[in-house]
Design an enzyme around this catalytic site. Sequence first.
Site, PDB file in Angstrom:
ATOM      1  N   THR A 158      28.441  35.821  56.071  1.00 36.23           N
ATOM      2  CA  THR A 158      28.693  35.570  57.490  1.00 36.23           C
ATOM      3  C   THR A 158      29.879  34.642  57.693  1.00 36.23           C
ATOM      4  O   THR A 158      30.217  33.843  56.804  1.00 36.23           O
ATOM      5  CB  THR A 158      27.441  34.926  58.139  1.00 36.23           C
ATOM      6  OG1 THR A 158      27.731  34.512  59.468  1.00 36.23           O
ATOM      7  CG2 THR A 158      26.991  33.700  57.357  1.00 36.23           C
ATOM      8  N   ASP A 159      30.490  34.716  58.872  1.00 31.52           N
ATOM      9  CA  ASP A 159      31.573  33.793  59.191  1.00 31.52           C
ATOM     10  C   ASP A 159      31.058  32.388  59.497  1.00 31.52           C
ATOM     11  O   ASP A 159      31.831  31.424  59.534  1.00 31.52           O
ATOM     12  CB  ASP A 159      32.399  34.317  60.375  1.00 31.52           C
ATOM     13  CG  ASP A 159      31.598  34.518  61.662  1.00 31.52           C
ATOM     14  OD1 ASP A 159      30.366  34.310  61.640  1.00 31.52           O
ATOM     15  OD2 ASP A 159      32.197  34.888  62.678  1.00 31.52           O
ATOM     16  N   GLU A 160      29.750  32.233  59.693  1.00 30.38           N
ATOM     17  CA  GLU A 160      29.201  30.933  60.054  1.00 30.38           C
ATOM     18  C   GLU A 160      29.335  29.902  58.931  1.00 30.38           C
ATOM     19  O   GLU A 160      29.217  28.696  59.179  1.00 30.38           O
ATOM     20  CB  GLU A 160      27.749  31.075  60.488  1.00 30.38           C
ATOM     21  CG  GLU A 160      27.596  31.934  61.735  1.00 30.38           C
ATOM     22  CD  GLU A 160      26.209  31.891  62.333  1.00 30.38           C
ATOM     23  OE1 GLU A 160      25.597  30.799  62.329  1.00 30.38           O
ATOM     24  OE2 GLU A 160      25.740  32.932  62.790  1.00 30.38           O
ATOM     25  N   TYR A 184      20.738  27.760  58.347  1.00 29.85           N
ATOM     26  CA  TYR A 184      21.066  29.143  58.014  1.00 29.85           C
ATOM     27  C   TYR A 184      22.425  29.252  57.343  1.00 29.85           C
ATOM     28  O   TYR A 184      22.553  29.817  56.243  1.00 29.85           O
ATOM     29  CB  TYR A 184      21.036  30.018  59.268  1.00 29.85           C
ATOM     30  CG  TYR A 184      21.796  31.316  59.104  1.00 29.85           C
ATOM     31  CD1 TYR A 184      21.423  32.234  58.126  1.00 29.85           C
ATOM     32  CD2 TYR A 184      22.898  31.623  59.912  1.00 29.85           C
ATOM     33  CE1 TYR A 184      22.128  33.419  57.953  1.00 29.85           C
ATOM     34  CE2 TYR A 184      23.597  32.797  59.748  1.00 29.85           C
ATOM     35  CZ  TYR A 184      23.212  33.690  58.766  1.00 29.85           C
ATOM     36  OH  TYR A 184      23.913  34.856  58.594  1.00 29.85           O
ATOM     37  N   LYS A 188      23.479  30.346  53.456  1.00 31.51           N
ATOM     38  CA  LYS A 188      24.396  31.442  53.139  1.00 31.51           C
ATOM     39  C   LYS A 188      25.605  30.939  52.355  1.00 31.51           C
ATOM     40  O   LYS A 188      26.105  31.608  51.457  1.00 31.51           O
ATOM     41  CB  LYS A 188      24.849  32.146  54.418  1.00 31.51           C
ATOM     42  CG  LYS A 188      23.788  32.996  55.077  1.00 31.51           C
ATOM     43  CD  LYS A 188      23.311  34.141  54.185  1.00 31.51           C
ATOM     44  CE  LYS A 188      24.348  35.230  54.042  1.00 31.51           C
ATOM     45  NZ  LYS A 188      23.830  36.376  53.235  1.00 31.51           N
TER      46      LYS A 188
END
Length: 378
Positions: A158-160, A184, A188
């Site tokens: 993810t870009d997060e 989260y 990741k």
Amino acid sequence: MGPIRHGRARKPVVQSKRIRTLKGFFVILVTGGAGFIGSNFVLEWLAGNDGPLLNLDALTYAGNLQNLAAVEKDPRYGFRHGSICDEALVNGLFAEARPRAVVHFAAESHVDRSILGPQEFVHTNVNGTFTLLEAARKYWSGLDEAERREFRFLHVSTDEVYGSLGPADKPFRETTPYQPNSPYSASKAGSDHLVRAYHHTYGLPTLTTNCSNNYGPYQFPEKLIPLVISNALAGKPLPIYGDGMNVRDWLYVGDHCDAIRQVLLRGQVGETYNVGGWNEQTNLSIVRQICAILDEMHPASPVTPHERLITFVKDRPGHDRRYAIDAGKIERELDWRPAETFETGIRKTVRWYLDHQDWVARVQSGEYRDWISRQYGT
């Protein structure tokens, strides 16, 4: 096998027949293939490829075998119910299917849930990815030289993991330092680092993709777009965190699946590819566009215009202000660009949810309704 819990007891899952490894076929192991992005990938893969596919999924609240009803009897499709944290199961699947590639979707992925219960996110996203990498490394080490060259381990992220951008900051690139801000995204980030380490330490041929916010068919209705559609049709409030000015880049799930295929087949081993939709919009803008489409497509809703239902709620802790993806690398190197604009993709998405209200009703279990009530205070 015991019953699977999804808010209430369900019938035990019947295992698909043993998957066959056919000489000359591309055999692929997918983790989390009953979830939102994973199920779209499985459906699109089997629609365009002859090689058999094995799907491993724990069937947590967001995993739904109904998403894959169209292929459950396809002889190229196999399913196993289980967790990526189960070392014996994962090792057994590698021995059974002898895959030439792994596409790793399986993850806990909802920021709000990670704030309320971070332990499961660390367990699945970090420990589970480690278990999968170890099994892949052992399996890959035992292949002959030609098979080792062909094998791929593609990790979907993810870009997060990059953190939050200011209004004038340049979009995330593959070289942007990691600054995760939620349990989260931190979990990741940890899994991304493990994948990188297994390539650089052991030579495992890995690939990583970091995508922006996905939307489209089969998305569990806790995420913004399907939640807004579902609530609007029922005349319920449309909850928006804070002032609604948080910015995300939006990517249609079909485009994301196509990008993953391109990276899997043509990506450079050891590389990371950012996958985005070139579409930055505020959450408030997204909700207003959905309302306008529903005014057109479903004027018989209990409350119209649907925008009257917009309700601002207390912002969540540590809410990142802006994400933006620079997808130039995948465009330059693999000639990939999203086929859908947000205007075309969101109309397809709203239409799908209108045409599949039976699917929405089935996934909105009592557990889900209780969680929505706790989260948004509605």
